[in-house]
Enzyme design. Structure first.
Site, mmCIF file in Angstrom:
data_model
loop_
_atom_site.group_PDB
_atom_site.id
_atom_site.type_symbol
_atom_site.label_atom_id
_atom_site.label_comp_id
_atom_site.label_asym_id
_atom_site.label_seq_id
_atom_site.Cartn_x
_atom_site.Cartn_y
_atom_site.Cartn_z
ATOM 1 N N GLU B 217 -51.890 74.800 1.022
ATOM 2 C CA GLU B 217 -52.269 73.483 1.558
ATOM 3 C C GLU B 217 -53.728 73.185 1.200
ATOM 4 O O GLU B 217 -54.462 74.108 0.845
ATOM 5 C CB GLU B 217 -52.126 73.488 3.091
ATOM 6 C CG GLU B 217 -50.700 73.672 3.565
ATOM 7 C CD GLU B 217 -50.580 73.808 5.081
ATOM 8 O OE1 GLU B 217 -51.606 73.925 5.767
ATOM 9 O OE2 GLU B 217 -49.442 73.790 5.562
ATOM 10 N N HIS B 260 -52.159 71.904 10.064
ATOM 11 C CA HIS B 260 -52.787 73.092 10.631
ATOM 12 C C HIS B 260 -54.276 72.861 10.773
ATOM 13 O O HIS B 260 -54.857 72.038 10.064
ATOM 14 C CB HIS B 260 -52.530 74.301 9.730
ATOM 15 C CG HIS B 260 -51.082 74.603 9.525
ATOM 16 N ND1 HIS B 260 -50.423 74.344 8.332
ATOM 17 C CD2 HIS B 260 -50.152 75.085 10.367
ATOM 18 C CE1 HIS B 260 -49.155 74.694 8.467
ATOM 19 N NE2 HIS B 260 -48.958 75.143 9.688
#
Lengths: 85, 305, 273
Positions: B217, B260
């Site tokens: 990510e 996140h």
């Protein structure tokens, strides 16, 4: 656009309690205790169903375990089947 | 073989009486894992699915007569640091931290202590580790029957910053006939105990593993570290990467975190575009779709032979 | 340049600051005077859970003393509870999350629904999104992957969401209603990576209920439902009953997103005829 909204109850789940146990205060307390989503409550010694919580039923069958066989039925309105002991 | 876990691996669950921990314990036992004890302060004498509960890790090791290999820590963020310190100081060598929202300073302290004691941390904010059909440590893959659907034994090591995507990717590999040696949910926080580059030597040394798939990510330097590691170590293992969060490259998403805590674009280095370029420069292809992973892995494995 | 790594286990000691400054070539009274500034900055960073603590520029006065002309500090959100006393001193309200932008009504409403019910976690963002396809998606990594998949195939998401931790029916319903109430949203795509904790049937109930409560046909409104995993058999029964197109794990996240995009595009073509 302000969407008009209503609150629906028992779209997916209906719970039926047999008349033979509806006034059993001890069982009412037990059902209220075991249900993880508060579908059962005690109302002056009676078994009460909290209709706004019916659709939260997680099909755990703890109410069926707590009550005498055949006295509590959990109906799945979306496929016409029911959970019962 | 596999990495981190094996058939005889024993572990405890710290915070075992919590709602999620009770489920996790059930799932791990059903999968065949050896959960040998649990800790919740003040709850000594109880049992969770037959696993004895103690007040301290020290009590567990006394009762067992040995130090368990690992611990899954699932206690509230304010208490996590102490629980992890306790496990490490009592000799536990692999600590999986499930808890989310732990302040970074606490994580930095835990990682430093682990280093000093020769212990390893996986997480925080992760689902744990699974060696298909051997051992599952943490909630990874869910109930045993669901985990069995997604994970099968094989030659691919999986590392992922997302717990859920560890399962999605493994399931996709399984459907294409590619099993997994070990799948690790490494955690989604800005600071984690074990990064891709820190885990690579384990996979490198594992005979069963022939290739690696990583899920990445935006945010952080982990992918850059992996690229450097691959270049410096002449790794035998082909790696395929998937990068999620490409949409975060747009200017208006800057400074917003998605998914996140560690997934945030603050500088150019954090962007998906930059990371993809770095990974590809290190010979790691980055696919755009999860369903392209199996073919990319097969290509890489074929090219190697 | 001077550079040094500090232990987090002990209070940053003065000598480390001195070493780092000495690496820049500074010596004499300049070194001894600059050392406490750097040491205090390092302690401040650690003690107050900063992710960044910067003095820039640092000026030297004619008498040889140093003063900070400007400074920039960032505290991480996770540490806010334990740093409450400092935040109170600074007048930072507990509800002020110091986002880089003003939260929208959608974002505020989703947050309110989330905090009103402890079961599961939902998040919603629409800053930077202005499309016509509502996304009811999860979890962390799955949401990122699916948002990319929609955009890469020509879709225009109206928002971003995350569902996780097994939310209640009413929470999933509340989230879907918020997405459906956004301007220009006619259809929603309900998608997640394989779930193990969140239950397929519970989310299915929630999103269908949202449609019904808004007097919309679930079969028309839900472009695609792709959540494989826990309790999927039960979930698929519910979706079938309401005529919602669904798929299991054999349909990839990319394909599911593509189907949703195709549906909304077909409708636009039909509408413009």
């Amino acid at each position: 656009m302000e969407a008009r909204s209503k609150e629906l109850e028992a779209v997916f789940i209906e719970v039926e309690v047999d008349a033979s146990i509806a006034t059993d205060a001890e069982l009412a307390r037990k059902l209220a205790e075991v249900c993880p989503v508060d579908i059962f409550a005690t109302d002056d010694g009676h078994v009460a169903i909290v209709r706004s919580n019916l659709d939260e039923c997680v099909l755990c069958e703890l109410c069926l375990d707590a009550a005498p066989d055949g006295t509590v039925r959990v109906k799945k309105l979306y496929d016409g089947t029911e959970l019962v002991r | 073989m596999s990495v981190l876990l094996s058939e005889d691996f024993t572990f405890i669950v710290q915070g075992i009486t919590g709602r999620e921990a009770v489920n996790l314990t059930r799932e791990c036992l059903d999968y065949g894992s050896k959960v040998v004890g649990g800790v919740t302060p003040g709850r000594k004498g109880r049992e969770v699915h037959g696993v004895p509960v103690f007040d301290t890790v020290e009590q567990v090791t006394e009762a067992l007569g040995y130090v368990p290999d690992g611990s899954v820590v699932t206690v509230p963020p304010a208490f996590t640091k102490d629980a992890v310190f306790e496990a490490i100081v009592r000799g536990v060598k692999l600590v999986v931290i499930v808890t989310e929202r732990i302040p970074r300073r606490d994580v930095a302290e835990m990682v430093e202590l682990a280093d000093r004691y020769g212990a390893r941390i996986i997480g925080p904010n992760c689902l744990g580790v699974i060696v298909p059909e051997v051992c599952k440590m943490g909630g990874i893959g869910g109930p045993a029957k669901d985990a069995a659907k997604a994970y099968t034994p094989g030659a691919i090591g999986v590392m992922s910053r997302s717990g859920g995507m560890t399962t999605e990717i493994s399931s996709t590999l399984t459907a294409a006939g590619l099993g997994q040696s070990t799948a690790i949910s490494i955690g989604g926080d800005a600071i984690i105990g074990s990064t891709y580059a820190e885990l690579m030597p384990l996979f490198e040394a594992d005979e069963q593993t022939e290739g690696i798939v990583i899920y990445t990510e935006p945010g952080g330097r982990m992918e850059a570290q992996l690229s450097e590691w691959v270049k410096e170590n002449d790794s035998r293992l082909p790696i395929v990467a998937f990068m999620a969060g490409r949409f975060m490259d747009s200017e208006e998403m800057k400074g917003m975190s998605f998914g996140h805590a560690g997934t945030i674009v603050e500088g150019k280095e954090d962007t998906a575009t930059e990371k993809i370029a770095r990974l590809e420069a290190a010979g790691i292809p980055v696919v755009e779709r999860i369903d392209e992973i199996p073919d990319a892995v097969k290509d890489k494995l074929g090219a190697k032979v | 340049m001077g550079r040094g790594h500090l232990s987090n286990l002990v209070e940053p000691p003065d000598f480390r600051a001195k070493e780092v400054i000495s690496h820049t070539g500074l010596t004499g009274s300049e070194l001894t005077r600059a050392t406490p500034i750097l040491a205090r900055l390092a302690r401040l960073m650690r003690d107050y859970d900063m992710t960044l603590a910067e003095i820039n520029p640092l000026a030297r006065l004619a008498d040889g003393s140093f003063v900070a002309l400007d400074a920039h500090m960032e505290m991480e959100n996770e540490a806010r509870p334990r740093q409450r006393p400092l935040l109170d001193d600074l007048g930072v309200d507990p509800t002020d999350m110091r986002e880089p932008y003003e939260p929208s009504a959608f974002e505020r409403n989703v947050k309110a629904i989330d905090s009103a019910d402890h079961r599961g976690v939902i998040q919603g963002k629409d800053h930077g999104f202005s499309g016509n396809l509502g996304l009811v998606i999860g979890a962390g990594g799955g949401s990122l992957t699916l948002t990319d998949a929609v955009r890469s195939q020509g879709g225009r998401p109206a928002n971003y969401t995350e569902i996780g931790g097994n939310p209640s029916v009413s929470k999933a319903c509340g989230l879907a209603k918020e997405v459906l109430s956004k301007d220009g949203v006619e259809k929603i795509a309900v998608m997640m990576s394989i779930v193990s904790n969140t239950r397929v049937d519970i989310v299915a109930r929630g999103v269908i209920k949202a449609c019904l409560e808004l007097d919309k046909d679930p079969g028309e409104t839900i472009a695609i439902f792709r959540i494989p995993g826990a309790w999927e058999e039960e979930g698929f029964k519910i979706l079938e009953r309401y005529g919602v197109e669904y798929c299991d794990r054999s349909v990839s996240m990319w394909e599911a997103a593509g189907r949703a995009v195709a549906k909304i595009q077909e409708e636009q073509v039909a509408g413009s005829r």
